[in-house]
Design a protein around this motif. Structure first.
Motif, PDB file in Angstrom:
ATOM      1  N   GLY A 203     -36.507   2.358  55.422  1.00 19.55           N
ATOM      2  CA  GLY A 203     -37.169   2.994  54.283  1.00 19.55           C
ATOM      3  C   GLY A 203     -37.073   4.506  54.361  1.00 19.55           C
ATOM      4  N   GLY A 204     -37.292   5.060  55.547  1.00 13.69           N
ATOM      5  CA  GLY A 204     -37.166   6.506  55.713  1.00 13.69           C
ATOM      6  C   GLY A 204     -35.731   6.962  55.552  1.00 13.69           C
ATOM      7  N   GLU A 205     -34.798   6.189  56.089  1.00  9.93           N
ATOM      8  CA  GLU A 205     -33.384   6.545  55.988  1.00  9.93           C
ATOM      9  C   GLU A 205     -32.900   6.496  54.542  1.00  9.93           C
ATOM     10  N   VAL A 206     -33.399   5.501  53.782  1.00  7.69           N
ATOM     11  CA  VAL A 206     -33.019   5.403  52.364  1.00  7.69           C
ATOM     12  C   VAL A 206     -33.442   6.659  51.625  1.00  7.69           C
ATOM     13  N   ASN A 207     -34.693   7.091  51.862  1.00  5.32           N
ATOM     14  CA  ASN A 207     -35.163   8.308  51.192  1.00  5.32           C
ATOM     15  C   ASN A 207     -34.339   9.521  51.600  1.00  5.32           C
ATOM     16  N   GLU A 208     -34.058   9.600  52.923  1.00  6.36           N
ATOM     17  CA  GLU A 208     -33.279  10.734  53.428  1.00  6.36           C
ATOM     18  C   GLU A 208     -31.877  10.747  52.855  1.00  6.36           C
ATOM     19  N   SER A 210     -30.820   9.165  50.172  1.00  7.52           N
ATOM     20  CA  SER A 210     -30.862   9.374  48.718  1.00  7.52           C
ATOM     21  C   SER A 210     -30.986  10.855  48.386  1.00  7.52           C
ATOM     22  N   ALA A 211     -31.848  11.528  49.154  1.00  6.28           N
ATOM     23  CA  ALA A 211     -32.017  12.968  48.913  1.00  6.28           C
ATOM     24  C   ALA A 211     -30.722  13.714  49.206  1.00  6.28           C
ATOM     25  N   THR A 214     -28.185  12.907  46.456  1.00  8.85           N
ATOM     26  CA  THR A 214     -28.546  13.587  45.207  1.00  8.85           C
ATOM     27  C   THR A 214     -28.259  15.084  45.288  1.00  8.85           C
TER      28      THR A 214
END
Length: 243
Positions: A203-208, A210-211, A214
């Protein structure tokens, strides 16, 4: 061996036990012994023995023998009566004496007088005058019952081996199966915990990621615009200045 005389078997049964109104059996004198090879006992009733068994010695005295504690069972008592009926020799013997003695039990005589009166009556009815006939035949009936008891003991051992042994085997198998399942549950729980931890990390890696992606897209678009704007500007200036 000839078929047993059913009426004699019932008579013999009456010498030893009498049925109560409830259908249970209470002991007379002497009580019946433990069961043998006749009717198969129920699985929860393999120890029908009485408290004592009276056996006659060659000298004529009664020798009480201890037996396992339990309840006198009517089906075993009837079985013993039939066994004794099958082995009852012709002519007066111990059982005829026993019947005579039983008929005197309600007269209020002392025990010794009962036996003496029964003995006199037995001889008067044509019974042998030798007391040894009584003790010998009584011991023969005990031997018959002992043989029957041995056969019953073997049948009990076979039933235990077949039924209890099978249940014990199943018991061990289920215990081992439960132990293996418990170990598998531990391993499964460990895997679940590991997966949960990984899911949290993902979950943390996905956010990282994704950021980052982007931001890279934005940087790309900005750089793209920078290059295309310069080229467009050059095109415009070439059209303006190079005529």
């Amino acid at each position: 061996m000839p078929e047993p005389d059913k009426s004699l078997g019932r008579k013999i049964l009456g010498f030893f036990v009498k049925e109560e109104e409830t259908g249970t059996v209470s002991t007379g004198t002497p009580p019946v012994a433990s069961a043998a090879s006749g009717p198969r006992p129920a699985t929860n009733s393999t120890d029908p023995g009485p408290s004592t068994v009276a056996s006659a010695s060659p000298s004529g005295g009664n020798v009480p023998t201890s037996a396992p504690s339990g309840a006198v069972d009517s089906k075993f008592a009837e079985h013993f009566a039939n066994v004794l009926a099958q082995n009852n020799p012709p002519g007066p013997d111990y059982f005829e004496f026993r019947e005579t003695l039983r008929s005197l039990s309600n007269l209020g005589l002392p025990e010794d007088k009962q036996y003496q009166a029964a003995w006199a009556s037995f001889k008067a009815l044509g019974g042998p005058a030798d007391i040894g006939v009584l003790t010998n035949t009584a011991n023969q009936y005990i031997a018959v019952l002992n043989k029957d008891q041995t056969a019953f003991g073997k049948s009990v051992e076979a039933a235990l081996a077949e039924r209890v042994g099978g249940l014990q085997t199943e018991q061990k198998r289920l215990q081992m199966e439960n132990e293996n399942l418990a170990k598998q549950l531990i391993e499964i729980q460990k895997q679940i915990d590991a997966n949960t931890n990984r899911l949290t990390a993902i979950g943390g890696e996905v956010n990282e990621q994704s950021a980052k992606i982007t931001q890279n897209q934005k940087n790309y678009e900005s750089t793209f615009a920078h290059f295309t704007d310069q080229i467009k500007a050059d095109i415009a200036k070439m059209a303006q200045y190079l005529k």
